[in-house]
Design an enzyme around this catalytic site. Structure first.
Site, PDB file in Angstrom:
ATOM      1  CE1 TYR A 158       8.530  -5.594  -2.503  1.00  0.00           C
ATOM      2  CE2 TYR A 158      10.306  -6.864  -1.530  1.00  0.00           C
ATOM      3  CZ  TYR A 158       9.668  -6.359  -2.643  1.00  0.00           C
ATOM      4  OH  TYR A 158      10.178  -6.616  -3.899  1.00  0.00           O
ATOM      5  CG  ASP A 253       7.790   2.313   0.759  1.00  0.00           C
ATOM      6  OD1 ASP A 253       8.396   1.230   0.638  1.00  0.00           O
ATOM      7  OD2 ASP A 253       6.978   2.726  -0.098  1.00  0.00           O
ATOM      8  CE  LYS A 281       2.774  -1.482  -4.587  1.00  0.00           C
ATOM      9  NZ  LYS A 281       2.719  -2.816  -5.195  1.00  0.00           N
TER      10      LYS A 281
HETATM   11  P1  KE4 Z   1       7.986  -2.156  -7.099  1.00  0.00           P
HETATM   12  O1  KE4 Z   1       9.466  -2.143  -7.336  1.00  0.00           O
HETATM   13  O2  KE4 Z   1       7.422  -3.583  -7.044  1.00  0.00           O
HETATM   14  O3  KE4 Z   1       7.213  -1.254  -8.061  1.00  0.00           O
HETATM   15  O4  KE4 Z   1       7.714  -1.501  -5.670  1.00  0.00           O
HETATM   16  C1  KE4 Z   1       8.379  -2.026  -4.553  1.00  0.00           C
HETATM   17  C2  KE4 Z   1       7.583  -1.683  -3.306  1.00  0.00           C
HETATM   18  C3  KE4 Z   1       8.031  -0.656  -2.495  1.00  0.00           C
HETATM   19  N1  KE4 Z   1       7.349  -0.291  -1.380  1.00  0.00           N
HETATM   20  C4  KE4 Z   1       6.209  -0.933  -1.033  1.00  0.00           C
HETATM   21  C5  KE4 Z   1       5.491  -0.508   0.213  1.00  0.00           C
HETATM   22  C6  KE4 Z   1       5.705  -1.985  -1.831  1.00  0.00           C
HETATM   23  O5  KE4 Z   1       4.572  -2.626  -1.470  1.00  0.00           O
HETATM   24  C7  KE4 Z   1       6.397  -2.373  -2.999  1.00  0.00           C
HETATM   25  C8  KE4 Z   1       5.936  -3.514  -3.888  1.00  0.00           C
HETATM   26  N2  KE4 Z   1       4.773  -4.210  -3.451  1.00  0.00           N
HETATM   27  C9  KE4 Z   1       4.695  -5.605  -3.874  1.00  0.00           C
HETATM   28  C10 KE4 Z   1       3.484  -6.299  -3.257  1.00  0.00           C
HETATM   29  N3  KE4 Z   1       3.067  -5.827  -2.017  1.00  0.00           N
HETATM   30  C11 KE4 Z   1       4.651  -5.685  -5.368  1.00  0.00           C
HETATM   31  C12 KE4 Z   1       4.183  -7.009  -5.906  1.00  0.00           C
HETATM   32  C13 KE4 Z   1       5.322  -7.807  -6.459  1.00  0.00           C
HETATM   33  O6  KE4 Z   1       6.420  -7.802  -5.858  1.00  0.00           O
HETATM   34  O7  KE4 Z   1       5.089  -8.453  -7.501  1.00  0.00           O
END
Ligand code: KE4
Length: 441
Positions: A158, A253, A281
């Site tokens: 993801y 990533d 994050k």
């Molecule tokens: P954001 O757009 O949510 O800040 O980041 C996207 C993203 C990109 N790459 C990785 C490896 C990620 O894990 C994420 C987002 N992680 C999720 C949960 N594993 C965020 C939680 C959510 O979607 O509410």
């Protein structure tokens, strides 16, 4: 005993969650599913989501005042613990100077320099407002710089919700059982090849079948969105070689792993050098920050230097920069990652012992202070094996722990995070609670 029931001593209690339920009912009148991000809705574990009222250190308190040991950590950013005094002070000092300028400011320069110190592969870095923006921008840059269109990602990976990345995605789509999203044009999805994680042969074949067409390979160097799944030995190195050989951009990533699995992220831990890195994050310390950066020749293609356009009203926001700087300053102190490793090892061992003692099929993957316990009798090495986990049993585990004041991710396909605020006593309480419930699962 503190005013609220102390999570370190409580046994299972029928938590009063009336206020969360009331807020959820009202929230659903205003917000799709009552939430601003799907995985928060508890669809993966059932029940009514907790509405959090405050957080401090390793703990959160819900709207009804129930206290929980927190292993969600806002999905990773809070590695120093919630409301760390130095982070709060940095935000408090920045706020009276204004919350956003829409102009360059010193904080962006300071944080960029610190990111480059931690990630030597980054010659230039651009701050954005989320991990999604970081990966979306990195892919546009890779396509713009190579003139190619195909992207390779991995099943269960993801990378945020940009159209081309919502293909066989992990995290929310995996949790909700909707691996692909309506609204993504078929033509866009067709430009993304999603291959099995840890299958270097499949990537080699993709390059052979599509010579000169693959703009980039993007991967979580430690997957966190199908649960934690580490790259197999040699896998990342193999991807690096293939991208070099075929002139494709190798993108790590590190939105989760950056500053999580070490000061220099997974690339330092595993000794692999990407062309571009995506961060998020932790780099914002709990405020909205994403970043992408890497090889100078690539980053010089980004506007205003080059033709690849990317922009953002709140990018480099002074409060977010202040929170990120304060957080990274905490992480560069000696002994930080050893402390996290010790506690996470204790947690992993304790949970495993509890499962074995109860005869429950369970396997765990851990890298540094990110880990996932899968209710599965087989090793979890990719999306297919992750999906074989007993998500219903995980849901029962989740709620049983919640009743004992321990808050894990509301999905089998996410990571648990240990912070600098967690103590050995917290971990021991978590393990003791797990021992209590394992036989009932
Ligand atoms: P954001 O757009 O949510 O800040 O980041 C996207 C993203 C990109 N790459 C990785 C490896 C990620 O894990 C994420 C987002 N992680 C999720 C949960 N594993 C965020 C939680 C959510 O979607 O509410």
């Amino acid at each position: 005993m503190t005013a609220t029931t102390d999570a370190t001593t409580r046994t299972a209690t029928a938590r009063r969650t009336a206020r969360s339920a009331q807020l959820f009912e009202e929230a659903q009148r205003h917000l799709p599913g009552g939430v601003n991000s799907p995985v928060r809705a508890f669809r993966g574990v059932g029940g009514t989501p907790l509405f959090i009222g405050r957080a401090q250190g390793a703990r959160v308190w819900d709207a009804d005042g129930n206290e929980y040991l927190d292993y969600v950590a806002s999905w990773g950013p809070l590695i120093a613990g919630h409301a760390h005094p130095e982070v709060v002070r940095a935000i408090q000092e920045a706020a009276p100077r204004g919350t956003s300028y829409g102009a360059p400011a010193e904080g962006e320069v300071r944080l960029a320099a610190l990111v480059k110190e931690a990630f030597p592969s980054i010659d230039l870095v651009r701050f954005v407002n989320s991990g999604t923006e970081a990966t979306m921008s990195a892919l546009r840059l890779a396509r713009g710089a190579t003139g190619r269109e195909l992207i390779v990602k991995f099943d269960g990976g993801y990378h945020g919700h940009a159209d081309g990345l919502l293909v066989q995605a992990g995290s929310g789509p995996l949790t909700l059982g909707a691996p692909d999203s309506p609204g993504v044009p078929a033509a866009t999805a067709a430009q993304t090849l999603s291959l099995p994680y840890n299958d270097l042969g499949a990537v080699t074949a993709a390059f052979e079948q599509r010579p000169g067409q693959i703009a980039a390979v993007i991967i979580e160097p430690v997957a966190g969105n199908m649960g934690v799944v580490p790259a197999a030995p040699g896998f990342l190195e193999g991807l690096r070689e293939l991208c070099t050989q075929h002139g494709s951009v190798f993108i790590l990533d590190e939105v989760i792993t950056g500053f999580r699995v070490g000061w220099g992220g997974a690339q330092a831990r595993f000794g692999v050098t990407p062309d571009l890195t995506c961060l998020g994050k932790i780099v914002g310390g709990g405020l909205p920050v994403g970043a992408y950066g890497g090889r100078r020749d690539l980053m010089e293609c980004v506007a205003p230097l080059g033709p690849v356009y990317q922009a953002g009203t709140l990018s480099g926001n002074p409060l977010a920069m202040a929170a990120g700087l304060a957080t990274l300053e905490l992480l560069r102190r000696p002994g930080v990652y050893e402390q996290l490793e010790t506690l996470a090892t204790r947690l992993e061992a304790g949970l495993g012992d509890a499962a074995r003692g109860a005869g429950v099929a369970y396997t765990a993957n851990r890298v540094g202070s990110m880990l996932t316990g899968f209710f599965s009798d087989a090793p979890v090495t990719d999306y297919a094996t992750a999906k074989r986990s007993d998500a219903a049993r995980y849901a029962r585990f989740f709620h049983a722990l919640l009743d004992r004041g321990v808050y894990f991710a509301p999905s089998q396909f996410e990571a648990a995070f240990v912070s600098l605020a967690h103590t050995a006593a917290d971990v021991d309480h978590t393990v003791a609670a797990t021992r209590e419930v394992m036989r009932q699962l």
